[in-house]
Motif scaffolding. Structure first.
Motif, PDB file in Angstrom:
ATOM      1  N   TYR A  15       0.798  -1.211   0.000  1.00  0.00           N
ATOM      2  CA  TYR A  15       0.000   0.000   0.000  1.00  0.00           C
ATOM      3  C   TYR A  15       0.836   1.268   0.000  1.00  0.00           C
ATOM      4  CZ  TYR A  15      -4.207  -2.661   0.853  1.00  0.00           C
ATOM      5  OH  TYR A  15      -5.249  -3.513   0.726  1.00  0.00           O
ATOM      6  N   ALA A  16       1.924   1.311   0.739  1.00  0.00           N
ATOM      7  CA  ALA A  16       2.713   2.540   0.798  1.00  0.00           C
ATOM      8  C   ALA A  16       3.240   2.911  -0.580  1.00  0.00           C
ATOM      9  CB  ALA A  16       3.877   2.389   1.774  1.00  0.00           C
ATOM     10  N   LEU A  17       3.424   1.919  -1.438  1.00  0.00           N
ATOM     11  CA  LEU A  17       3.894   2.184  -2.787  1.00  0.00           C
ATOM     12  C   LEU A  17       2.748   2.299  -3.772  1.00  0.00           C
ATOM     13  CD1 LEU A  17       6.809  -0.410  -2.908  1.00  0.00           C
ATOM     14  CD2 LEU A  17       7.002   2.047  -2.552  1.00  0.00           C
ATOM     15  N   SER A  18       1.569   1.789  -3.412  1.00  0.00           N
ATOM     16  CA  SER A  18       0.499   1.641  -4.393  1.00  0.00           C
ATOM     17  C   SER A  18      -0.026   2.927  -5.022  1.00  0.00           C
ATOM     18  CB  SER A  18      -0.652   0.829  -3.820  1.00  0.00           C
ATOM     19  OG  SER A  18      -1.281   1.486  -2.766  1.00  0.00           O
ATOM     20  N   PRO A  19      -0.033   4.073  -4.357  1.00  0.00           N
ATOM     21  CA  PRO A  19      -0.505   5.249  -5.068  1.00  0.00           C
ATOM     22  C   PRO A  19       0.469   5.680  -6.163  1.00  0.00           C
ATOM     23  CG  PRO A  19      -0.592   5.603  -2.704  1.00  0.00           C
ATOM     24  CD  PRO A  19       0.177   4.335  -2.948  1.00  0.00           C
ATOM     25  N   THR A  20       1.712   5.257  -6.060  1.00  0.00           N
ATOM     26  CA  THR A  20       2.748   5.736  -6.943  1.00  0.00           C
ATOM     27  C   THR A  20       2.993   4.884  -8.178  1.00  0.00           C
ATOM     28  OG1 THR A  20       3.825   6.628  -4.982  1.00  0.00           O
ATOM     29  CG2 THR A  20       5.134   6.533  -6.981  1.00  0.00           C
ATOM     30  N   PRO A  21       3.120   3.546  -8.079  1.00  0.00           N
ATOM     31  CA  PRO A  21       3.523   2.788  -9.257  1.00  0.00           C
ATOM     32  C   PRO A  21       2.577   2.930 -10.438  1.00  0.00           C
ATOM     33  CG  PRO A  21       3.812   1.456  -7.319  1.00  0.00           C
ATOM     34  CD  PRO A  21       3.067   2.705  -6.906  1.00  0.00           C
ATOM     35  N   PHE A  22       3.207   3.083 -11.604  1.00  0.00           N
ATOM     36  CA  PHE A  22       2.481   3.173 -12.854  1.00  0.00           C
ATOM     37  C   PHE A  22       1.612   1.940 -13.030  1.00  0.00           C
ATOM     38  CE2 PHE A  22       2.612   1.509 -17.174  1.00  0.00           C
ATOM     39  CZ  PHE A  22       1.802   2.432 -17.779  1.00  0.00           C
ATOM     40  N   THR A  47       7.094 -11.849  -0.480  1.00  0.00           N
ATOM     41  CA  THR A  47       7.905 -11.011   0.394  1.00  0.00           C
ATOM     42  C   THR A  47       7.244  -9.649   0.515  1.00  0.00           C
ATOM     43  OG1 THR A  47       9.287 -10.257  -1.462  1.00  0.00           O
ATOM     44  CG2 THR A  47      10.094 -12.141  -0.185  1.00  0.00           C
ATOM     45  N   THR A  48       7.558  -9.004   1.600  1.00  0.00           N
ATOM     46  CA  THR A  48       7.147  -7.637   1.838  1.00  0.00           C
ATOM     47  C   THR A  48       8.419  -6.831   2.007  1.00  0.00           C
ATOM     48  OG1 THR A  48       5.187  -8.432   2.985  1.00  0.00           O
ATOM     49  CG2 THR A  48       5.791  -6.134   3.348  1.00  0.00           C
ATOM     50  N   GLN A  49       8.505  -5.708   1.337  1.00  0.00           N
ATOM     51  CA  GLN A  49       9.690  -4.857   1.427  1.00  0.00           C
ATOM     52  C   GLN A  49       9.562  -3.946   2.638  1.00  0.00           C
ATOM     53  OE1 GLN A  49      12.367  -5.051  -0.579  1.00  0.00           O
ATOM     54  NE2 GLN A  49      13.465  -3.451   0.509  1.00  0.00           N
ATOM     55  N   LEU A  54       7.086   0.564   4.923  1.00  0.00           N
ATOM     56  CA  LEU A  54       6.279   0.653   3.705  1.00  0.00           C
ATOM     57  C   LEU A  54       4.895   0.022   3.839  1.00  0.00           C
ATOM     58  CD1 LEU A  54       9.052  -0.107   1.061  1.00  0.00           C
ATOM     59  CD2 LEU A  54       8.104   2.123   1.720  1.00  0.00           C
ATOM     60  N   GLY A  55       4.642  -0.632   4.960  1.00  0.00           N
ATOM     61  CA  GLY A  55       3.316  -1.200   5.179  1.00  0.00           C
ATOM     62  C   GLY A  55       3.210  -2.638   4.706  1.00  0.00           C
ATOM     63  N   PRO A  56       2.026  -3.219   4.919  1.00  0.00           N
ATOM     64  CA  PRO A  56       1.815  -4.635   4.593  1.00  0.00           C
ATOM     65  C   PRO A  56       1.619  -4.868   3.094  1.00  0.00           C
ATOM     66  CG  PRO A  56      -0.217  -3.684   5.371  1.00  0.00           C
ATOM     67  CD  PRO A  56       0.844  -2.606   5.514  1.00  0.00           C
ATOM     68  N   THR A  57       1.626  -6.118   2.739  1.00  0.00           N
ATOM     69  CA  THR A  57       1.285  -6.514   1.379  1.00  0.00           C
ATOM     70  C   THR A  57      -0.180  -6.158   1.141  1.00  0.00           C
ATOM     71  OG1 THR A  57       2.835  -8.340   1.574  1.00  0.00           O
ATOM     72  CG2 THR A  57       1.239  -8.474  -0.212  1.00  0.00           C
ATOM     73  N   CYS A  58      -0.521  -5.725  -0.058  1.00  0.00           N
ATOM     74  CA  CYS A  58      -1.893  -5.307  -0.383  1.00  0.00           C
ATOM     75  C   CYS A  58      -2.901  -6.399  -0.059  1.00  0.00           C
ATOM     76  CB  CYS A  58      -1.994  -4.949  -1.854  1.00  0.00           C
ATOM     77  SG  CYS A  58      -1.053  -3.492  -2.259  1.00  0.00           S
ATOM     78  N   ALA A  59      -3.955  -5.995   0.600  1.00  0.00           N
ATOM     79  CA  ALA A  59      -5.001  -6.946   1.008  1.00  0.00           C
ATOM     80  C   ALA A  59      -5.652  -7.636  -0.183  1.00  0.00           C
ATOM     81  CB  ALA A  59      -6.054  -6.219   1.838  1.00  0.00           C
ATOM     82  N   GLU A  60      -5.679  -6.962  -1.356  1.00  0.00           N
ATOM     83  CA  GLU A  60      -6.296  -7.545  -2.545  1.00  0.00           C
ATOM     84  C   GLU A  60      -5.676  -8.893  -2.915  1.00  0.00           C
ATOM     85  OE1 GLU A  60      -6.630  -3.058  -3.085  1.00  0.00           O
ATOM     86  OE2 GLU A  60      -5.176  -4.469  -2.295  1.00  0.00           O
ATOM     87  N   LEU A  61      -4.431  -9.105  -2.533  1.00  0.00           N
ATOM     88  CA  LEU A  61      -3.758 -10.368  -2.839  1.00  0.00           C
ATOM     89  C   LEU A  61      -4.173 -11.477  -1.881  1.00  0.00           C
ATOM     90  CD1 LEU A  61      -0.177  -9.083  -3.711  1.00  0.00           C
ATOM     91  CD2 LEU A  61      -2.005  -9.750  -5.274  1.00  0.00           C
ATOM     92  N   GLY A  62      -4.698 -11.112  -0.744  1.00  0.00           N
ATOM     93  CA  GLY A  62      -5.190 -12.109   0.207  1.00  0.00           C
ATOM     94  C   GLY A  62      -4.107 -12.896   0.918  1.00  0.00           C
ATOM     95  N   LEU A  63      -2.876 -12.435   0.881  1.00  0.00           N
ATOM     96  CA  LEU A  63      -1.773 -13.201   1.468  1.00  0.00           C
ATOM     97  C   LEU A  63      -1.798 -13.222   2.988  1.00  0.00           C
ATOM     98  CD1 LEU A  63       1.085 -12.132  -0.926  1.00  0.00           C
ATOM     99  CD2 LEU A  63       0.013 -14.378  -0.767  1.00  0.00           C
ATOM    100  N   ASP A  64      -2.457 -12.251   3.577  1.00  0.00           N
ATOM    101  CA  ASP A  64      -2.516 -12.220   5.039  1.00  0.00           C
ATOM    102  C   ASP A  64      -3.822 -12.793   5.572  1.00  0.00           C
ATOM    103  OD1 ASP A  64       0.021 -11.045   5.353  1.00  0.00           O
ATOM    104  OD2 ASP A  64      -0.816  -9.074   4.883  1.00  0.00           O
ATOM    105  N   VAL A  73       7.772 -13.490   3.768  1.00  0.00           N
ATOM    106  CA  VAL A  73       8.939 -12.999   4.485  1.00  0.00           C
ATOM    107  C   VAL A  73       9.075 -11.485   4.337  1.00  0.00           C
ATOM    108  CG1 VAL A  73      11.469 -13.195   4.614  1.00  0.00           C
ATOM    109  CG2 VAL A  73      10.092 -15.196   4.011  1.00  0.00           C
ATOM    110  N   ASP A  74       9.350 -10.816   5.446  1.00  0.00           N
ATOM    111  CA  ASP A  74       9.682  -9.395   5.379  1.00  0.00           C
ATOM    112  C   ASP A  74      11.163  -9.290   5.065  1.00  0.00           C
ATOM    113  OD1 ASP A  74       9.051  -6.641   5.586  1.00  0.00           O
ATOM    114  OD2 ASP A  74       9.927  -6.579   7.588  1.00  0.00           O
TER     115      ASP A  74
END
Length: 194
Positions: A15-22, A47-49, A54-64, A73-74
């Protein structure tokens, strides 16, 4: 599980990156690898960076929640070939890996190059990667193809995995492909203009 596909990878989307990536929202539109991986009994390695910054992996992926990942892995390294994932992939010799995520020119590229160097066959799903800079995506994909990665689309990859409409998983995978058709089309049209 198709006999030729053993160990896919799913790089991070956060999410922390999601508003930015093309094209980030459209990158989530192709059939989500975690869900298709479950249908096809393909293990998911995620993995989560730097989750703390930078926050968690996007919930849309359902990984959590809904999707079981063989490892989640972080990391702070740009490649996801960190010890926990590298050890899992080293078991049983070279495997095939599928890469999706952000940033195409950083984490996706470094992961792909690391896995290729370790003898793995690597598929990069062009409609499953993005970048903060739109121009980085086609450059990264060309570089990875020249380095030996198979750059393809999510739909082409899924149908290659199944190989036959008679397999039990076909209906579920075809349904996900149909649901995401418009988003996939938009991503591919954008990539083809670059």
């Amino acid at each position: 599980m198709p006999p030729h596909l053993h160990r896919p990878e799913n790089d991070q989307s956060q999410y922390a990156l999601s508003p930015t990536p093309f094209s980030f929202n459209h990158t989530l539109s192709p059939p989500p690898p975690p869900h298709t991986g479950q249908i096809l009994s393909i293990p998911i390695y995620a993995t989560t960076q730097n989750r703390a910054r930078l926050g968690p992996t996007c919930a849309e992926l359902g990984l959590d929640s809904s999707v079981h990942a063989a490892a989640h892995v972080d990391k702070t390294a740009f490649s996801m070939a960190v010890p926990e994932i590298a050890a899992a992939l080293a078991a049983g010799g070279p495997h095939e890996a599928v890469i999706v995520g952000i940033e195409a020119h950083i984490c996706v590229s470094q992961t792909t190059l690391d896995l290729l160097a370790r003898g793995h066959t690597v598929y990069v799903l062009a409609d499953g990667v993005s970048s903060c800079n739109a121009e980085e995506v086609p450059i990264a994909l060309r570089r990875l193809a020249r380095a030996g990665a198979v750059v393809t689309t999510s739909e082409a990859f899924l149908y290659e995995c199944m190989g036959d409409a008679g397999v039990a998983e076909f209906k579920a995978v075809a349904g996900l492909v149909k649901e995401s058709k418009e988003g996939t089309r938009e991503v591919l049209q954008t990539l083809c203009r670059m």
